[in-house]
Design a protein around this motif. Sequence first.
Motif, mmCIF file in Angstrom:
data_model
loop_
_atom_site.group_PDB
_atom_site.id
_atom_site.type_symbol
_atom_site.label_atom_id
_atom_site.label_comp_id
_atom_site.label_asym_id
_atom_site.label_seq_id
_atom_site.Cartn_x
_atom_site.Cartn_y
_atom_site.Cartn_z
ATOM 1 N N VAL A 200 -0.102 4.256 5.807
ATOM 2 C CA VAL A 200 -1.058 4.488 4.729
ATOM 3 C C VAL A 200 -1.677 5.867 4.908
ATOM 4 C CG1 VAL A 200 -3.185 3.717 3.635
ATOM 5 C CG2 VAL A 200 -1.550 2.031 4.530
ATOM 6 N N GLY A 201 -1.610 6.668 3.863
ATOM 7 C CA GLY A 201 -2.167 8.010 3.930
ATOM 8 C C GLY A 201 -1.562 8.792 5.080
ATOM 9 N N ARG A 259 5.761 5.950 3.437
ATOM 10 C CA ARG A 259 4.342 6.302 3.327
ATOM 11 C C ARG A 259 3.845 5.945 1.939
ATOM 12 N NH1 ARG A 259 1.943 9.673 7.158
ATOM 13 N NH2 ARG A 259 3.371 10.443 8.776
ATOM 14 N N VAL A 260 2.635 5.417 1.877
ATOM 15 C CA VAL A 260 2.038 5.099 0.588
ATOM 16 C C VAL A 260 0.639 5.709 0.539
ATOM 17 C CG1 VAL A 260 3.349 2.955 0.326
ATOM 18 C CG2 VAL A 260 1.089 2.895 1.386
ATOM 19 N N PRO A 261 0.184 6.112 -0.634
ATOM 20 C CA PRO A 261 -1.163 6.679 -0.736
ATOM 21 C C PRO A 261 -2.231 5.602 -0.555
ATOM 22 C CG PRO A 261 -0.160 6.473 -2.904
ATOM 23 C CD PRO A 261 0.913 6.147 -1.916
ATOM 24 N N VAL A 262 -3.417 6.052 -0.197
ATOM 25 C CA VAL A 262 -4.508 5.130 0.076
ATOM 26 C C VAL A 262 -4.801 4.236 -1.122
ATOM 27 C CG1 VAL A 262 -6.990 4.998 0.514
ATOM 28 C CG2 VAL A 262 -5.566 6.543 1.870
ATOM 29 N N TRP A 263 -4.829 4.811 -2.318
ATOM 30 C CA TRP A 263 -5.206 4.013 -3.492
ATOM 31 C C TRP A 263 -4.221 2.873 -3.726
ATOM 32 C CZ3 TRP A 263 -1.959 3.219 -7.586
ATOM 33 C CH2 TRP A 263 -0.880 4.109 -7.738
ATOM 34 N N THR A 278 -6.269 4.301 8.466
ATOM 35 C CA THR A 278 -6.829 5.614 8.155
ATOM 36 C C THR A 278 -8.128 5.939 8.889
ATOM 37 O OG1 THR A 278 -8.054 4.780 6.234
ATOM 38 C CG2 THR A 278 -5.795 5.568 5.857
#
Length: 310
Positions: A200-201, A259-263, A278
């Motif tokens: 994440v992030g 990987r994925v964005p926080v949102w 994070t």
Amino acid sequence: MRVFVAGGSGVLGRRLVPQLVAGGHQVTATTTSRSKLGLLSQLGARGVVMDGLDAASVGEAVASAEPEVIMHQMTAISMTHAGKPDIKHPDKWFAITNRLRSEGTDHLLGAAEASGVPHFVAQGYASWNGALEGGWVKTEEDPLNLMEGTAAYPGLAILRRVEEKVLEIGGAVLRYGAFYGPGAIDDQVTLVRKRQYPLVGGGGGYSSWIHLDDAASATMLAVEQKVRGVFNIVDDEPAPASAWLPYLAECAGAKPPRRVPVWLARLLAGDQAVHMMTQGRAFSNAKAKRELGWQLRYPSWRVGFKEELA
């Protein structure tokens, strides 16, 4: 000593009971299933069926064992008890475990008082849940992060209450890091191999790990030395998710994690997963090594992951 292990058939109990028996202790270990009595017997313990949520059941089991120490290791996180892991809703996933840590603790403490048991050891947690203030690695003196306002809060708040109750009677709380070892992270490894366990992030949140065998050896030392207070039972290498997760994938023979964005992670996996990866704050084992004379077989998850998944 006569040692009563509540939850002796769990993943930690299965590593702990043989160590206690090898150390010359008489162990009574509990399970919720009669089908596991044979396993406990093979491990060298006297097995007892006990419902940790029933005060009478707990009282009878403790009274018959006449222990000199009670060890609270009861959880219900396995697929059998809790169903499929649901990190987005830890309040639901850990619902029974939370009751075992609240009501179950009360029942065990009541039984200890009624039977005159002089020492009590309880399970705590110290992986990514250190307070955000200050550095990335926390001691026992630093506050915990209870994640108020999230689905993680009920379980983390209960763990803090367990600490308060146990310390009030002069017992010990062992804050274990994230377990790995036989049967502990099979579900996570499955997700890693399917590339369904993403970073994440930036993956900068820190966690602490501990192999089950090292957790068991620290626990036996705490029992034998009748220690009081809080101890972080973690390995020597707190690490960010950006380090341990790709390495876990490598050891499992999997492709690197996505990987994925926080949102998006918050939407799919919830606040706890985002925080852990994070912003997580890990823990130091200096006190446990110093005061218990504890030596780790797996000082780093790097050694343990590789051996476990070889």
